[in-house]
Design a protein around this motif. Structure first.
Motif, PDB file in Angstrom:
ATOM      1  N   PHE A   1      -1.509  27.448  37.049  1.00 37.84           N
ATOM      2  CA  PHE A   1      -1.708  26.761  38.328  1.00 37.84           C
ATOM      3  C   PHE A   1      -1.507  25.258  38.176  1.00 37.84           C
ATOM      4  N   LEU A   2      -2.145  24.679  37.178  1.00 38.15           N
ATOM      5  CA  LEU A   2      -2.034  23.234  36.979  1.00 38.15           C
ATOM      6  C   LEU A   2      -0.628  22.836  36.543  1.00 38.15           C
TER       7      LEU A   2
ATOM      8  N   GLY B   1      -1.423  16.333  44.683  1.00 34.37           N
ATOM      9  CA  GLY B   1      -2.196  15.582  43.699  1.00 34.37           C
ATOM     10  C   GLY B   1      -3.686  15.838  43.844  1.00 34.37           C
ATOM     11  N   MET B   2      -4.156  15.914  45.079  1.00 29.30           N
ATOM     12  CA  MET B   2      -5.571  16.221  45.306  1.00 29.30           C
ATOM     13  C   MET B   2      -5.890  17.644  44.868  1.00 29.30           C
ATOM     14  N   VAL B   3      -4.986  18.580  45.137  1.00 36.72           N
ATOM     15  CA  VAL B   3      -5.184  19.971  44.714  1.00 36.72           C
ATOM     16  C   VAL B   3      -5.221  20.043  43.189  1.00 36.72           C
ATOM     17  N   TYR B   4      -4.321  19.308  42.544  1.00 40.11           N
ATOM     18  CA  TYR B   4      -4.306  19.284  41.074  1.00 40.11           C
ATOM     19  C   TYR B   4      -5.633  18.742  40.541  1.00 40.11           C
ATOM     20  N   TYR B   5      -6.071  17.635  41.110  1.00 37.20           N
ATOM     21  CA  TYR B   5      -7.327  17.012  40.683  1.00 37.20           C
ATOM     22  C   TYR B   5      -8.487  17.994  40.829  1.00 37.20           C
ATOM     23  N   LEU B   6      -8.590  18.618  41.988  1.00 40.49           N
ATOM     24  CA  LEU B   6      -9.678  19.572  42.221  1.00 40.49           C
ATOM     25  C   LEU B   6      -9.546  20.802  41.318  1.00 40.49           C
TER      26      LEU B   6
ATOM     27  N   ALA C   1      -8.147  20.977  38.393  1.00 42.84           N
ATOM     28  CA  ALA C   1      -8.467  20.624  37.007  1.00 42.84           C
ATOM     29  C   ALA C   1      -9.980  20.584  36.785  1.00 42.84           C
ATOM     30  N   ARG C   2     -10.729  20.425  37.854  1.00 44.41           N
ATOM     31  CA  ARG C   2     -12.192  20.404  37.759  1.00 44.41           C
ATOM     32  C   ARG C   2     -12.812  21.740  38.141  1.00 44.41           C
ATOM     33  N   GLY C   3     -11.979  22.787  38.191  1.00 42.25           N
ATOM     34  CA  GLY C   3     -12.480  24.135  38.406  1.00 42.25           C
ATOM     35  C   GLY C   3     -12.766  24.509  39.848  1.00 42.25           C
ATOM     36  N   HIS C   4     -12.221  23.754  40.788  1.00 39.23           N
ATOM     37  CA  HIS C   4     -12.547  23.969  42.198  1.00 39.23           C
ATOM     38  C   HIS C   4     -11.996  25.276  42.767  1.00 39.23           C
TER      39      HIS C   4
ATOM     40  N   SER D   1     -11.226  32.152  45.899  1.00 40.32           N
ATOM     41  CA  SER D   1     -11.417  31.006  46.784  1.00 40.32           C
ATOM     42  C   SER D   1     -10.391  29.919  46.468  1.00 40.32           C
ATOM     43  N   HIS D   2      -9.255  30.000  47.141  1.00 42.60           N
ATOM     44  CA  HIS D   2      -8.225  28.984  46.905  1.00 42.60           C
ATOM     45  C   HIS D   2      -7.486  28.611  48.187  1.00 42.60           C
ATOM     46  N   TRP D   3      -8.175  28.658  49.331  1.00 43.80           N
ATOM     47  CA  TRP D   3      -7.524  28.345  50.599  1.00 43.80           C
ATOM     48  C   TRP D   3      -6.919  26.936  50.593  1.00 43.80           C
ATOM     49  N   GLY D   4      -7.616  25.965  50.034  1.00 50.47           N
ATOM     50  CA  GLY D   4      -7.089  24.604  50.005  1.00 50.47           C
ATOM     51  C   GLY D   4      -5.738  24.527  49.312  1.00 50.47           C
TER      52      GLY D   4
END
Length: 183
Positions: free
Chosen positions: A82-83, A138-143, A145-148, A153-156
């Motif tokens: 994913f990342l 970039g925001m999706v990558y950041y989140l 990478a922090r396990g979001h 649960s990956h709608w974002g």
């Protein structure tokens, strides 16, 4: 428990409907601009660099593949994939943006000419959408990478990838209108 599941299903439906309504409204904006190209430029088409056009189109199409792979990876709980694919999509989006700005500097027509007005308006609006997509990725990558995000649960991430595909599809229409059609 059933009430919680129903609320989650309703929220997902509302989120998806909202995203598709956003795409519909954006489609009208892009369609109006594409139509204006023919009104403004009439039957002529200024010289555009076909190589740059084909290159940036290819980059954007490959970025759709990497975005799809990113979404498919998180759906399988493959965070590394994913990342990696999200980062690849970001890089390809930036390459597209740089290619468009290079095309602007190499253009042999001015912004005050009818075709130039259409060309710079269409590519500028599209490039701004690509850049906003890169920021969201970039925001999706950041989140991520922090396990979001997870498989459940990956709608974002899914919504941003859908947006990315939408922007790519718009370019599939803009490319021939700007680079190939001369009528």
């Amino acid at each position: 428990f059933d009430e919680v599941a129903r609320e989650a299903a309703l929220r997902a439906t509302v989120n998806q409907a909202g995203l598709w309504l956003f795409f519909l409204s954006e489609s009208f904006l892009f369609a109006a601009l594409a139509s204006a190209r023919f009104v403004l430029a009439g039957t002529g088409r200024a010289h555009v660099d076909q190589r740059i056009g084909l290159l940036i189109t290819s980059v954007l199409l490959v970025s759709s593949l990497t975005a799809f792979m990113a979404e498919a990876s998180i759906a399988r709980n493959d965070r590394t994939g994913f990342l990696r694919y999200t980062l690849a999509t970001i890089v390809l989006g930036l390459l597209f943006f740089v290619g468009v700005t290079f095309e602007w500097s190499a253009a042999e027509f001015g912004r005050d000419e009818p075709y130039g007005t259409a060309f710079f308006s269409m590519t500028g609006l599209h490039a701004s959408h690509v850049l906003s997509g890169v920021v969201m990725l970039g925001m999706v990558y950041y989140l991520g990478a922090r396990g979001h995000f997870s498989a459940k649960s990956h709608w974002g991430a899914e919504a941003v990838v859908k947006y990315w595909h939408f922007v790519d599809v718009v370019w599939v229409f803009f490319y021939p209108i700007l680079y190939l059609i001369n009528w």
